[in-house]
Design an enzyme around this catalytic site. Structure first.
Site, PDB file in Angstrom:
ATOM      1  N   LYS A 122      -8.441   3.357   1.584  1.00  0.00           N
ATOM      2  CA  LYS A 122      -7.561   4.618   1.292  1.00  0.00           C
ATOM      3  C   LYS A 122      -7.693   5.323   0.094  1.00  0.00           C
ATOM      4  O   LYS A 122      -8.029   6.351  -0.190  1.00  0.00           O
ATOM      5  CB  LYS A 122      -6.306   4.506   1.654  1.00  0.00           C
ATOM      6  CG  LYS A 122      -6.059   4.222   3.173  1.00  0.00           C
ATOM      7  CD  LYS A 122      -4.550   4.069   3.438  1.00  0.00           C
ATOM      8  CE  LYS A 122      -4.579   3.354   4.802  1.00  0.00           C
ATOM      9  NZ  LYS A 122      -5.089   1.846   4.857  1.00  0.00           N
ATOM     10  N   ASN A 170     -17.016  28.093 -22.773  1.00  0.00           N
ATOM     11  CA  ASN A 170     -17.708  27.036 -22.177  1.00  0.00           C
ATOM     12  C   ASN A 170     -17.233  27.034 -20.577  1.00  0.00           C
ATOM     13  O   ASN A 170     -16.071  27.282 -19.859  1.00  0.00           O
ATOM     14  CB  ASN A 170     -16.949  25.588 -22.750  1.00  0.00           C
ATOM     15  CG  ASN A 170     -17.430  25.460 -24.241  1.00  0.00           C
ATOM     16  OD1 ASN A 170     -18.516  25.987 -24.601  1.00  0.00           O
ATOM     17  ND2 ASN A 170     -16.682  24.966 -25.104  1.00  0.00           N
ATOM     18  N   GLN A 191      -7.438  -2.194   3.579  1.00  0.00           N
ATOM     19  CA  GLN A 191      -6.567  -1.531   3.188  1.00  0.00           C
ATOM     20  C   GLN A 191      -6.990  -0.828   1.804  1.00  0.00           C
ATOM     21  O   GLN A 191      -6.550   0.196   1.513  1.00  0.00           O
ATOM     22  CB  GLN A 191      -5.344  -2.386   2.779  1.00  0.00           C
ATOM     23  CG  GLN A 191      -4.155  -1.704   2.073  1.00  0.00           C
ATOM     24  CD  GLN A 191      -3.100  -2.343   1.981  1.00  0.00           C
ATOM     25  OE1 GLN A 191      -2.202  -2.765   2.911  1.00  0.00           O
ATOM     26  NE2 GLN A 191      -2.516  -2.942   0.871  1.00  0.00           N
ATOM     27  N   GLU A 224     -19.016  22.354 -15.018  1.00  0.00           N
ATOM     28  CA  GLU A 224     -19.285  21.429 -15.630  1.00  0.00           C
ATOM     29  C   GLU A 224     -18.598  20.159 -14.485  1.00  0.00           C
ATOM     30  O   GLU A 224     -19.194  19.034 -14.255  1.00  0.00           O
ATOM     31  CB  GLU A 224     -19.050  21.053 -16.920  1.00  0.00           C
ATOM     32  CG  GLU A 224     -20.139  21.832 -18.009  1.00  0.00           C
ATOM     33  CD  GLU A 224     -19.526  22.121 -19.275  1.00  0.00           C
ATOM     34  OE1 GLU A 224     -20.093  21.151 -20.054  1.00  0.00           O
ATOM     35  OE2 GLU A 224     -18.531  22.541 -19.624  1.00  0.00           O
ATOM     36  N   THR A 283     -39.713  26.734 -10.529  1.00  0.00           N
ATOM     37  CA  THR A 283     -40.195  25.125  -9.938  1.00  0.00           C
ATOM     38  C   THR A 283     -40.365  24.351 -11.173  1.00  0.00           C
ATOM     39  O   THR A 283     -40.637  24.909 -12.253  1.00  0.00           O
ATOM     40  CB  THR A 283     -41.333  25.050  -9.066  1.00  0.00           C
ATOM     41  OG1 THR A 283     -42.489  25.470  -9.938  1.00  0.00           O
ATOM     42  CG2 THR A 283     -41.295  25.857  -7.880  1.00  0.00           C
ATOM     43  N   HIS A 284     -39.715  23.117 -11.276  1.00  0.00           N
ATOM     44  CA  HIS A 284     -39.845  22.382 -12.379  1.00  0.00           C
ATOM     45  C   HIS A 284     -38.886  23.165 -13.557  1.00  0.00           C
ATOM     46  O   HIS A 284     -39.288  22.916 -14.765  1.00  0.00           O
ATOM     47  CB  HIS A 284     -41.316  22.210 -13.118  1.00  0.00           C
ATOM     48  CG  HIS A 284     -41.950  21.582 -11.800  1.00  0.00           C
ATOM     49  ND1 HIS A 284     -42.417  20.591 -11.767  1.00  0.00           N
ATOM     50  CD2 HIS A 284     -42.926  22.360 -11.152  1.00  0.00           C
ATOM     51  CE1 HIS A 284     -43.180  20.388 -10.833  1.00  0.00           C
ATOM     52  NE2 HIS A 284     -43.606  21.382 -10.467  1.00  0.00           N
ATOM     53  N   TYR A 320      -9.573  -6.476  12.209  1.00  0.00           N
ATOM     54  CA  TYR A 320      -9.060  -6.053  11.060  1.00  0.00           C
ATOM     55  C   TYR A 320      -8.701  -7.355  10.022  1.00  0.00           C
ATOM     56  O   TYR A 320      -8.610  -8.375  10.234  1.00  0.00           O
ATOM     57  CB  TYR A 320      -7.694  -5.662  11.487  1.00  0.00           C
ATOM     58  CG  TYR A 320      -6.606  -5.243  10.133  1.00  0.00           C
ATOM     59  CD1 TYR A 320      -6.856  -3.902   9.579  1.00  0.00           C
ATOM     60  CD2 TYR A 320      -5.998  -5.881   9.320  1.00  0.00           C
ATOM     61  CE1 TYR A 320      -6.131  -3.446   8.358  1.00  0.00           C
ATOM     62  CE2 TYR A 320      -5.239  -5.590   8.296  1.00  0.00           C
ATOM     63  CZ  TYR A 320      -5.518  -4.211   7.580  1.00  0.00           C
ATOM     64  OH  TYR A 320      -4.857  -3.899   6.481  1.00  0.00           O
ATOM     65  N   LYS A 363     -17.069  30.502 -28.746  1.00  0.00           N
ATOM     66  CA  LYS A 363     -17.564  29.723 -27.406  1.00  0.00           C
ATOM     67  C   LYS A 363     -16.991  30.311 -26.311  1.00  0.00           C
ATOM     68  O   LYS A 363     -15.675  30.465 -26.362  1.00  0.00           O
ATOM     69  CB  LYS A 363     -17.541  28.151 -27.587  1.00  0.00           C
ATOM     70  CG  LYS A 363     -18.225  27.587 -28.799  1.00  0.00           C
ATOM     71  CD  LYS A 363     -19.665  27.019 -28.200  1.00  0.00           C
ATOM     72  CE  LYS A 363     -19.655  25.688 -27.669  1.00  0.00           C
ATOM     73  NZ  LYS A 363     -20.732  25.255 -27.137  1.00  0.00           N
ATOM     74  N   SER A 382       0.816  -1.320  -0.125  1.00  0.00           N
ATOM     75  CA  SER A 382       0.231   0.052  -0.034  1.00  0.00           C
ATOM     76  C   SER A 382       0.835   1.278  -0.066  1.00  0.00           C
ATOM     77  O   SER A 382       0.409   2.313  -0.057  1.00  0.00           O
ATOM     78  CB  SER A 382      -0.851  -0.137   1.338  1.00  0.00           C
ATOM     79  OG  SER A 382      -0.144  -0.281   2.478  1.00  0.00           O
ATOM     80  N   SER A 432     -13.240  26.875 -27.425  1.00  0.00           N
ATOM     81  CA  SER A 432     -13.349  25.632 -28.269  1.00  0.00           C
ATOM     82  C   SER A 432     -12.221  25.599 -29.260  1.00  0.00           C
ATOM     83  O   SER A 432     -12.062  26.955 -29.593  1.00  0.00           O
ATOM     84  CB  SER A 432     -14.851  25.737 -28.847  1.00  0.00           C
ATOM     85  OG  SER A 432     -15.000  24.926 -29.961  1.00  0.00           O
ATOM     86  N   ASN A 440      -2.166  -2.529  13.389  1.00  0.00           N
ATOM     87  CA  ASN A 440      -3.753  -2.440  13.160  1.00  0.00           C
ATOM     88  C   ASN A 440      -4.010  -1.080  13.836  1.00  0.00           C
ATOM     89  O   ASN A 440      -5.020  -0.502  13.351  1.00  0.00           O
ATOM     90  CB  ASN A 440      -4.448  -3.750  13.568  1.00  0.00           C
ATOM     91  CG  ASN A 440      -4.147  -4.868  12.884  1.00  0.00           C
ATOM     92  OD1 ASN A 440      -3.528  -4.764  11.961  1.00  0.00           O
ATOM     93  ND2 ASN A 440      -4.312  -5.987  13.375  1.00  0.00           N
TER      94      ASN A 440
HETATM   95  N1  ARG Z   1      -1.173  -1.333   5.076  1.00  0.00           N
HETATM   96  C1  ARG Z   1      -2.205  -1.714   6.233  1.00  0.00           C
HETATM   97  C2  ARG Z   1      -3.501  -1.059   5.639  1.00  0.00           C
HETATM   98  O1  ARG Z   1      -3.546   0.126   5.097  1.00  0.00           O
HETATM   99  C3  ARG Z   1      -1.740  -1.480   7.277  1.00  0.00           C
HETATM  100  C4  ARG Z   1      -2.353  -2.411   8.407  1.00  0.00           C
HETATM  101  C5  ARG Z   1      -1.595  -3.792   8.029  1.00  0.00           C
HETATM  102  N2  ARG Z   1      -2.001  -4.612   9.073  1.00  0.00           N
HETATM  103  C6  ARG Z   1      -1.747  -6.027   9.097  1.00  0.00           C
HETATM  104  N3  ARG Z   1      -2.218  -6.542  10.043  1.00  0.00           N
HETATM  105  N4  ARG Z   1      -1.453  -6.560   7.903  1.00  0.00           N
HETATM  106  O2  ARG Z   1      -4.564  -1.235   6.111  1.00  0.00           O
END
Ligand code: ARG
Length: 460
Positions: free
Chosen positions: A326, A286, A323, A291, A156-157, A318, A284, A24, A278, A111
């Site tokens: 993110k 835009n 993971q 948008e 409205t509408h 966990y 134009k 990660s 454009s 964790n």
């Molecule tokens: N890179 C992991 C994550 O983003 C960190 C936690 C990892 N924990 C584990 N038990 N492998 O979730």
């Protein structure tokens, strides 16, 4: 080669594909500040509790400062073999300070570490978005004050309904953003508990002080259940949900800006700063920024659904599934911020076209309700009858090819003989908006007062 951070029971390293799917670091390196802040607070607490020596804690602190400096200077080599930000930082710390680095992870797990890092990151994000939203509110309230009496059609509408003021329309968004900010503040309150010390899932046998790390990291208190703590991503979901709603609000304003800036409407003009040309049609201009703001909920709502889907059905505590929390969240937060900034720019930039808006406000029999209200007030007609009479008058105006204010009195009296020339006073758009004095209504006095109230609140 086995992983040097946890490879004790392993004979060989991972398959290349395993490394690729598992790592990660490519995206969680942006958590380095939070990771290092958490480690510093943890090390200080371990020393205070006599779990590691003061000398080791001092070494750790110095080493972490250097790691942070290296990352900030772009001199840090991130390694995919080290999986994530936590192991990358710790491994570099070991190179820098030797064996003391190995004591940092006492009474901690990745964790609770990742739960901490992400919480700190989301908390920072909430604070940043709140500041940005406040600036946007300020821009909107400023326009509202300038245009408290600028008449435009209310819809409205998307059909002309009744005259309103441009200021009133701007303040509608100030209200929406106030609710968005309050949702973010609410999420912040709930997330502001310290996950550090939950360790892998069960807590720890070391005599740690979770209140101390909580205070050091700006949390209100430690979380109360270690299983819940390592398994929980509600704080991300709540923030994404608040962002999804907020992005929907911005998308509606963006759509209005798109409509208003068409040659059919010509309610506002955007400058060169927030438009593009454009490559083929030289005439134009835009509204690309609008948008794109209109489109952003696609990915922001997507991030919310993505994480809800990842989390549903996961057993405690966990799992590596988590993971996947993110990347979509980072993307959503980045784009939320960008959308707010672009909207603020457009709100400050756009030039309302008073004449065009007034003309449109007077079209489409927009003061028909005022006429019906006049019949109720002056002739004491029941509203339903007044509605019917007004409907007939609108039909007559349509036949005559004119608007209500131009309909001759004689024609009006052919429908209802008690109508007098007094009625024409309520048929202008200015009188119409001026009469909407009910609490929360569009009268220029009300709008001016509200705009002032907001400006004072936002600046105070
Ligand atoms: N890179 C992991 C994550 O983003 C960190 C936690 C990892 N924990 C584990 N038990 N492998 O979730």
């Amino acid at each position: 080669m086995t992983n040097k951070m946890w490879g004790g029971r392993f004979q060989s390293g991972p398959d290349a594909i395993m490394e690729e799917i598992n790592a990660s670091i490519g995206f969680d390196k942006r958590l380095f500040r939070q990771d290092i802040a958490g480690s510093k607070a943890h090390a200080a607490m371990l020393a205070k509790q006599g779990i590691i020596s003061k000398a080791d804690a001092a070494e750790i602190r110095k080493g972490l400062d250097q790691v942070q400096a290296e990352i900030e200077a772009g001199k840090f080599t991130f390694s995919r073999a080290l999986e994530d930000i936590h192991l990358n930082v710790e491994s570099r710390l070991k190179e820098l300070i030797g064996p003391a680095a190995g004591r940092l992870h006492t009474a901690r797990s990745r964790n609770d570490q990742v739960a901490l890092d992400f919480r700190l990151y989301v908390r920072d994000t909430v604070d940043h978005l709140d500041q940005q939203l406040k600036e946007l509110q300020l821009a909107l309230a400023t326009r509202a004050e300038q245009h408290a009496a600028t008449v435009m059609p209310g819809f409205t509408h998307l059909q002309v309904a009744q005259p309103v003021t441009f200021g009133h329309h701007m303040l509608a968004y100030v209200e929406m953003l106030a609710r968005d900010r309050s949702r973010l503040a609410d999420a912040r309150k709930r997330m502001n508990e310290n996950p550090l010390g939950a360790a892998a899932l069960a807590g720890t046998s070391f005599p740690i002080d979770r209140h101390m790390t909580a205070a050091a990291l700006g949390f209100d208190r430690p979380t109360r259940n270690s299983l819940d703590t390592t398994a929980d991503r509600d704080f991300v979901l709540e923030t994404l949900s608040a962002c999804a709603i907020c992005s929907m609000h911005l998308s509606r304003l963006a759509e209005e800006i798109v409509i208003w800036s068409t040659s059919q409407f010509r309610f506002v003009k955007l400058s060169d700063k927030f438009t593009t040309g454009s490559s083929i049609m030289p005439q134009k201009r835009n509204p690309d920024a609008a948008e794109l703001v209109r489109a952003k909920p696609g990915r922001i709502i997507g991030a919310l659904l993505s994480l809800l889907t990842v989390m549903k059905g996961l057993p405690l505590t966990y799992s590596k599934d988590m993971q996947e929390d993110k990347e979509p969240a980072f993307d959503a937060f980045d784009n939320m911020s960008l959308a707010i900034a672009a909207t603020t720019g457009m709100v400050k930039d756009m030039v309302p076209n008073k004449d065009e808006m007034r003309r449109a406000a007077a079209s489409g029999f927009s003061t028909a309700t005022d006429l019906a209200d006049w019949l109720v007030r002056t002739l004491k007609m029941p509203f339903r009858d007044a509605h019917h009479v007004t409907g007939s008058l609108v039909a007559l105006a349509e036949q005559h090819g004119c608007d209500l204010p131009e309909l001759p009195l004689a024609v009006m009296q052919s429908v209802e003989k008690r109508i007098t020339k007094d009625v024409y006073k309520v048929l202008t758009v200015e009188n119409s908006v001026a009469s909407r004095t009910s609490f929360g209504g569009t009268s220029p006095r009300n709008v001016a007062r509200e705009a002032k109230r907001w400006l004072k609140l936002l600046k105070g």
